[in-house]
Design a protein around this motif. Structure first.
Motif, PDB file in Angstrom:
ATOM      1  N   ARG A 151      18.265 -45.160  54.567  1.00 12.00           N
ATOM      2  CA  ARG A 151      18.349 -43.763  54.127  1.00 12.00           C
ATOM      3  C   ARG A 151      19.568 -43.541  53.233  1.00 12.00           C
ATOM      4  N   VAL A 152      19.434 -42.564  52.337  1.00 13.43           N
ATOM      5  CA  VAL A 152      20.531 -42.159  51.478  1.00 13.43           C
ATOM      6  C   VAL A 152      20.800 -40.677  51.714  1.00 13.43           C
ATOM      7  N   MET A 153      22.079 -40.341  51.800  1.00 12.97           N
ATOM      8  CA  MET A 153      22.496 -38.952  51.985  1.00 12.97           C
ATOM      9  C   MET A 153      23.436 -38.561  50.845  1.00 12.97           C
ATOM     10  N   PHE A 154      23.371 -37.310  50.460  1.00 15.37           N
ATOM     11  CA  PHE A 154      24.332 -36.766  49.503  1.00 15.37           C
ATOM     12  C   PHE A 154      24.208 -35.253  49.465  1.00 15.37           C
ATOM     13  N   ARG A 155      25.184 -34.639  48.838  1.00 17.22           N
ATOM     14  CA  ARG A 155      25.237 -33.186  48.717  1.00 17.22           C
ATOM     15  C   ARG A 155      25.411 -32.862  47.229  1.00 17.22           C
ATOM     16  N   VAL A 156      24.705 -31.833  46.763  1.00 16.85           N
ATOM     17  CA  VAL A 156      24.800 -31.417  45.367  1.00 16.85           C
ATOM     18  C   VAL A 156      24.972 -29.905  45.317  1.00 16.85           C
TER      19      VAL A 156
END
Length: 167
Positions: free
Chosen positions: A117-122
């Motif tokens: 899984r990949v997580m990030f915030r934009v």
């Protein structure tokens, strides 16, 4: 000798960003921060660039062409997932596949490490929201206001295999 991991159109190379390369290219890398401040965020400095994170030097990449550095991506491992800390491509080079190339290298390297899984915030007002939507990323839940500055953002937590074919 730079180990090219992805060759893209028009002499663009996506290569691993090592700690040594980050130090050597710091001035060129940090010049790209004007692209980040356009949306209101504080630019990174050398301390931010060199800040140690779990898996950072294994999951980060730089985009180069015959003129030098045109983009970079910082990744790390957070809660067992790949975490996209930052990705910046010089505004004039955005149509040259550098953003996709950086993201593809990051996701492929994550998969090779067994990360699913990949997580990030934009930030909600960041034009990159469109970029991620085009690639099949879907924000998790409603707008999030947990940033220190309270700016609305989207949080993503995506299975890499669900988007890798689009990147």
């Amino acid at each position: 000798m730079v180990d090219t991991i992805l060759q893209t159109p028009e002499d663009l190379q996506i290569v691993p960003l090592t700690k040594q390369m980050a130090l050597h290219q710091a001035v060129s890398i940090l010049k790209l921060e004007h692209n980040w401040t356009e949306i209101g965020d504080e630019p990174w400095n050398l301390g931010n660039l060199m800040y140690e994170l779990p898996g950072k030097w294994e999951l980060s990449h730089i985009a180069l062409n015959h003129r030098g550095v045109i983009g970079y991506q910082i990744g790390s491992i957070k809660e067992g997932h790949a975490f996209l800390n930052k990705i910046i491509v010089d505004r004039e080079k955005r149509v040259k596949s550098a953003g996709r190339g950086l993201l593809r290298a990051f996701l492929n390297k994550s998969l090779k490490k067994g990360i699913e899984r990949v997580m990030f915030r934009v930030r909600a007002d960041n034009p990159a929201v469109w970029f991620y939507a085009k690639l099949g990323f879907v924000p998790k839940g409603e707008l999030d206001y947990s940033r220190k500055d309270g700016v609305a953002s989207y949080f993503y937590n995506t299975r890499i295999m669900d988007v890798i074919q689009n990147v």
